[in-house]
Design a protein around this motif. Sequence first.
Motif, PDB file in Angstrom:
ATOM      1  N   ASN A 193     -15.482   8.147 -16.241  1.00 28.36           N
ATOM      2  CA  ASN A 193     -14.846   9.092 -16.446  1.00 28.36           C
ATOM      3  C   ASN A 193     -13.534   8.029 -15.661  1.00 28.36           C
ATOM      4  O   ASN A 193     -13.305   8.684 -14.818  1.00 28.36           O
ATOM      5  N   PRO A 194     -12.721   7.189 -16.377  1.00 30.97           N
ATOM      6  CA  PRO A 194     -12.054   6.008 -15.358  1.00 30.97           C
ATOM      7  C   PRO A 194     -10.650   7.147 -15.004  1.00 30.97           C
ATOM      8  O   PRO A 194     -10.618   7.509 -15.254  1.00 30.97           O
ATOM      9  N   ILE A 195     -10.408   6.939 -13.337  1.00 33.53           N
ATOM     10  CA  ILE A 195      -8.986   7.375 -12.946  1.00 33.53           C
ATOM     11  C   ILE A 195      -7.995   6.825 -13.442  1.00 33.53           C
ATOM     12  O   ILE A 195      -7.854   5.916 -14.455  1.00 33.53           O
ATOM     13  N   LYS A 196      -7.389   7.568 -14.108  1.00 33.77           N
ATOM     14  CA  LYS A 196      -5.979   7.146 -14.094  1.00 33.77           C
ATOM     15  C   LYS A 196      -4.761   7.013 -13.306  1.00 33.77           C
ATOM     16  O   LYS A 196      -3.991   7.615 -12.451  1.00 33.77           O
ATOM     17  N   ILE A 197      -4.728   5.619 -13.404  1.00 32.62           N
ATOM     18  CA  ILE A 197      -3.384   5.826 -12.260  1.00 32.62           C
ATOM     19  C   ILE A 197      -1.450   6.057 -12.899  1.00 32.62           C
ATOM     20  O   ILE A 197      -1.946   6.040 -13.631  1.00 32.62           O
ATOM     21  N   GLU A 198      -1.441   6.925 -12.109  1.00 31.15           N
ATOM     22  CA  GLU A 198       0.409   7.439 -12.255  1.00 31.15           C
ATOM     23  C   GLU A 198       1.298   6.642 -11.624  1.00 31.15           C
ATOM     24  O   GLU A 198       1.275   6.607 -10.264  1.00 31.15           O
ATOM     25  N   TYR A 199       2.054   6.157 -12.339  1.00 33.67           N
ATOM     26  CA  TYR A 199       3.554   5.585 -11.979  1.00 33.67           C
ATOM     27  C   TYR A 199       4.310   6.708 -12.032  1.00 33.67           C
ATOM     28  O   TYR A 199       4.395   8.384 -11.854  1.00 33.67           O
ATOM     29  N   ASP A 200       5.712   5.945 -11.569  1.00 33.93           N
ATOM     30  CA  ASP A 200       6.943   6.883 -11.783  1.00 33.93           C
ATOM     31  C   ASP A 200       7.222   7.718 -12.855  1.00 33.93           C
ATOM     32  O   ASP A 200       6.682   7.285 -14.078  1.00 33.93           O
ATOM     33  N   ILE A 214      16.428   1.766 -14.327  1.00 27.19           N
ATOM     34  CA  ILE A 214      14.933   0.817 -14.329  1.00 27.19           C
ATOM     35  C   ILE A 214      14.844  -0.406 -15.315  1.00 27.19           C
ATOM     36  O   ILE A 214      15.226   0.218 -16.490  1.00 27.19           O
ATOM     37  N   THR A 215      15.376  -1.750 -14.645  1.00 28.20           N
ATOM     38  CA  THR A 215      15.906  -2.541 -15.585  1.00 28.20           C
ATOM     39  C   THR A 215      13.602  -2.751 -16.589  1.00 28.20           C
ATOM     40  O   THR A 215      13.548  -2.772 -15.489  1.00 28.20           O
ATOM     41  N   ILE A 216      14.058  -4.251 -17.115  1.00 32.60           N
ATOM     42  CA  ILE A 216      13.028  -4.430 -17.459  1.00 32.60           C
ATOM     43  C   ILE A 216      12.135  -5.440 -16.690  1.00 32.60           C
ATOM     44  O   ILE A 216      11.700  -5.599 -16.712  1.00 32.60           O
ATOM     45  N   ASP A 217      13.113  -5.979 -16.020  1.00 35.00           N
ATOM     46  CA  ASP A 217      12.710  -6.574 -14.919  1.00 35.00           C
ATOM     47  C   ASP A 217      12.230  -5.955 -14.062  1.00 35.00           C
ATOM     48  O   ASP A 217      11.767  -6.874 -13.141  1.00 35.00           O
ATOM     49  N   GLN A 218      13.230  -5.167 -14.026  1.00 38.02           N
ATOM     50  CA  GLN A 218      11.566  -4.288 -12.089  1.00 38.02           C
ATOM     51  C   GLN A 218      11.041  -3.211 -13.200  1.00 38.02           C
ATOM     52  O   GLN A 218      10.138  -3.515 -11.848  1.00 38.02           O
ATOM     53  N   LEU A 219      10.821  -3.134 -14.359  1.00 35.26           N
ATOM     54  CA  LEU A 219       9.668  -2.175 -14.642  1.00 35.26           C
ATOM     55  C   LEU A 219       7.823  -3.168 -14.568  1.00 35.26           C
ATOM     56  O   LEU A 219       6.851  -2.132 -14.179  1.00 35.26           O
ATOM     57  N   VAL A 273       3.362  -3.159 -10.476  1.00 36.91           N
ATOM     58  CA  VAL A 273       2.452  -3.860 -10.027  1.00 36.91           C
ATOM     59  C   VAL A 273       2.765  -3.205  -8.614  1.00 36.91           C
ATOM     60  O   VAL A 273       1.265  -2.936  -7.789  1.00 36.91           O
ATOM     61  N   SER A 274       3.837  -2.581  -7.987  1.00 38.04           N
ATOM     62  CA  SER A 274       3.698  -1.890  -6.363  1.00 38.04           C
ATOM     63  C   SER A 274       2.461  -1.045  -6.437  1.00 38.04           C
ATOM     64  O   SER A 274       1.705   0.027  -5.576  1.00 38.04           O
ATOM     65  N   THR A 275       2.378   0.345  -7.396  1.00 38.28           N
ATOM     66  CA  THR A 275       1.565   1.329  -8.001  1.00 38.28           C
ATOM     67  C   THR A 275       0.760   0.948  -7.461  1.00 38.28           C
ATOM     68  O   THR A 275      -0.711   1.152  -7.094  1.00 38.28           O
ATOM     69  N   LEU A 276       0.014  -0.045  -8.746  1.00 39.74           N
ATOM     70  CA  LEU A 276      -1.597  -0.277  -8.621  1.00 39.74           C
ATOM     71  C   LEU A 276      -1.890  -0.765  -6.937  1.00 39.74           C
ATOM     72  O   LEU A 276      -2.850  -0.588  -6.599  1.00 39.74           O
ATOM     73  N   ILE A 277      -0.925  -1.705  -6.127  1.00 41.05           N
ATOM     74  CA  ILE A 277      -1.064  -2.275  -5.320  1.00 41.05           C
ATOM     75  C   ILE A 277      -1.171  -0.909  -3.912  1.00 41.05           C
ATOM     76  O   ILE A 277      -2.514  -0.848  -3.363  1.00 41.05           O
ATOM     77  N   ARG A 278      -0.512  -0.116  -4.489  1.00 44.90           N
ATOM     78  CA  ARG A 278      -0.041   1.066  -3.481  1.00 44.90           C
ATOM     79  C   ARG A 278      -1.285   1.724  -3.454  1.00 44.90           C
ATOM     80  O   ARG A 278      -2.604   2.949  -2.424  1.00 44.90           O
ATOM     81  N   ASN A 279      -1.922   1.843  -5.255  1.00 42.33           N
ATOM     82  CA  ASN A 279      -3.085   3.238  -4.978  1.00 42.33           C
ATOM     83  C   ASN A 279      -4.322   2.210  -4.207  1.00 42.33           C
ATOM     84  O   ASN A 279      -5.491   2.631  -3.940  1.00 42.33           O
ATOM     85  N   ALA A 280      -4.420   0.754  -4.652  1.00 41.48           N
ATOM     86  CA  ALA A 280      -5.514   0.158  -4.366  1.00 41.48           C
ATOM     87  C   ALA A 280      -5.723   0.383  -2.291  1.00 41.48           C
ATOM     88  O   ALA A 280      -6.973   0.324  -1.658  1.00 41.48           O
TER      89      ALA A 280
END
Length: 718
Positions: free
Chosen positions: A193-200, A275-280, A285-292
Motif C-alpha cells: 500500500n505505497p505512500i501517496k505523495i501529496e502535492y500543492d 503556476i506555469t508549465i516550467d514551474q510545475l 521535485v521540491s515536494t519529493l525532496i521535502r518528503n525525503a
Amino acid sequence: MGLTGQSTGLAIMRRIAQVKVQSSGDIIVALAGNPNTGKSTIFNSLTGLKQHTGNWPGKTVTNACGRYGYDGKNFILVDLPGTYSLMANSPEEEVARDFICFGNPHVTVVVVDATCMERNLNLVFQIIEMTPKVVVCVNLMDEAHRKGIQVDTKRLSDILGVPVVGISALKRQGLDLLKQSVWEVACGGRSVNPIKIEYDEAIEDAVGIVEPQISRLIDNLSCSISSRWLALRLLEGDQAIVEAFKLYLGIDIFAWAELRERLQKARDMLVERGITIDQLGDRVVSTLIRNAEEISRQVVHHKKGATNSIDSKIDDLLTSRAWGIPAMLSLLGLMFWITIQGANYPSHILSKAFFYLEKELAEFFMASGMPQWLYGILIDGVYRTLSWVVSVMLPPMAIFFPLFTLLEDLGYLPRVAFNLDNFFKRACAHGKQALTMCMGFGCNAAGVVSCRIIDSPRERLIAIITNNYVPCNGRFPTLIALATIFMAVGTGWLQTVVATFAVMAMITLAVVVTLLTSKILSRTVLKGLPSSFVLELPPYRKPQVCKILIRSLMDRTLFVLARAVTVAAPAGLVIWVMGNVSVAGNSLLNHFAGFLDPFARMLGLDGYILMAFILGLPANEIVIPIVLMSYVSAGTLMELDSLEALHQILVQHGWTWLTALCTMLFSLNHFPCGTTLLTIRKETGSWKWTLISFMVPTITGIVLCFVVAQTARLLGLV
C-alpha cells in the motif's frame, strides 16, 4: 486492442534487456537505484554473473540481465542503469523509466545507500508513483554502522507502505531476506500500500482533471503504468513519455481528443493559479525532496558524537584546492614509479625465455629443411615481433592495471574527476569529461564509449574528439621505455625517479592539451556554454584484493595483450616483407621511409619513426617494434637483453634526447588507433566527426613536435 500487460512486458523486455524468457512463469525483477549504491554488487551476488561495479554516474549504460532461483521459481533480474531520477533527462533515465513503465516487471527493487538516505529516497518516491510493486533495498548497512548511522527499516516500511530490507551486499548479509521479500510481492504473498505523495492543492486539482481520462486509456491497454504518474508527466509537457508510447505500444496518446481537452483545461487552471508549465516540474521535485527530508529525519538516527571523521579528513586533503592536484599527481607518480621499477626484471626474464625458445625453433626449422624466406617471415618477422610485444608490454601492464584498479576500487577516481571539474568548466566543456578522460587511461575506445554519460551532444563530441590525447595502455610502455633510457640516462640511482617525473610531465601535458583543445573547439566548430552536473563522491571502501587482481589481469591486462598480439603478428609479417622485398636495389620500407624522412626531420623524428606510427594504426603497442625492425638491415628484430640494449640500437641510428622527446610527444598527440576510430564512427554515426577526431590530434602533434624540434635546434641544444 489485443494487448495484455504480460505480453507487452515480455516483448519490451526482450527488446530492451535482450534476454530470453524460459517460461510464462518466470518472474521479472527490475533492479534500480542511484549510482554508487552497490546495485551491481547485488546483481552479481544474486545471479553469479560477473559485472564491473561502477563508481560514477553512467558506468552501467546498458541493461544487464541474470537469473536466480528461489522457492522453485525462476527470477529474471534486469540491472537498470544507475540514475538519480526518472525524469528522462538523460539516456540512462530513459532506459530505466521505459523498462519500469513498459517492461511490466513483476517487482522493482530500488537500491538505496544507508549512509545517504535523504538523497536516495527521491528516486524511491518516483518509482513508487509509477508502480506499487516495489521492494526497497537499503544497502551498505555495514558502512552506515561504521559511521554511526542507524536506519529503522521497519519504520521506513510502515511509512512507505512497501517492504524494506536492510542488507550488506559485499558481506552477502540480508540477501536471503531480500529474495523472500521479492518473492512475496511478486506472488501476492504480501500486500503493498505505497505512500501517496501529496502535492500543492493546485497541482492535485489539475491531476484530478486529467487522471480519469488517462485511467480509462490505460485500462484499455491493459497496461500497469500509474495513471496519476502519467498525468503528472503529461501536465509537465514530457514529450519523451509520449514518444515512448509510440515506440513501445505504437500508440499516440494525444490522438484522444478528450485527453487533449482535459490537459489544456488543467494547464489553464494552473496558470490562473500562478503556476506555469516550467514551474510545475520544479514544484513536483521540491515536494519529493521535502518528503525525503521529512522521512529521513524519522528513520535515520546518528549516534551522538559519531561522525565520518576519517573520510572527511581524507577528502579535506585529496579534494582541497591547495592539495587536491598535488596529491593526485603524487599518487599517479607513485603508480608510474612502481610500474617502472618493477617491470625491468620480469621483462628481462621474459625476453631471455622467448629468445631461448627462438633458438630451439630455429634448430627445428633448419632440421626440417624449411625455405629461408618462410623462416624469415615466421621467425624473424612474426615471432620476434610477438616476443618484443609480450616481454615489453606484459610486465608494465600487469603492474599498472592492478594499481589503477585499486584506486578505482578505493573510490579515488571520482575524486580525480572532482579535482579536474573546474578546469573543464573553464574550458567550456562538460565536467563529466574528466570521467571519460580517466577511462581513456585504460583504453581510448572505452573512453569514447563512456562519453555517453554526457547528455549534451555538443559536449559529448568535444569529449570524443579530445579523448585520444590521454595516453592509453598501449602507449604507456613506449613512454616509460623512452623516459627511462633517454630522459633519465646518466642519473644513476635516481634513474627511476627521473623517468617517473618525465612520464608524469607527459601526462600533465596531455591534460593541458585536452583542456586547450576543448576550449578551442567550444569557441569554434562546437560553440556553446558548459552544462552543469552532479558528481557523487562515493565513500572510501576497503578494496577487494582478489577481485582487483582477477579483474585487472583478466579483463584488462590479458585482453589488451591479446589485442596487441593479434595485431602485432600480421604487422611483423608486413614489416618483414617490406624490409626484405627490394625494388631498384632498395627495400620497400627504405623507399617509404626515405619519402617521409624530410618531413619527419622537421618534426624531430626520422622517416622510419613516422612510418612506424602509420603502420601502427591498428595498435599503438607495436610502434617501437616496427621502428626496431626497420633499423635492422635484414628486416628482423634483434635480441634485446634489457632497456640498455634498446638504447644502444636507437643511438646507433641517430637518436638523441630530442628524438626521444619528439617521439613521446607524437605518441601522445597523433591519430587514434583503428579500434578507437571505428568506435568513434559507431558512437557519432558520422564519418565527418571520425575524420575530425583523426585530424585534430594529428595536427596538434605535428605542430607541437615542429615547435619543440625547431626551438631546440635554434637554441643549439642538439
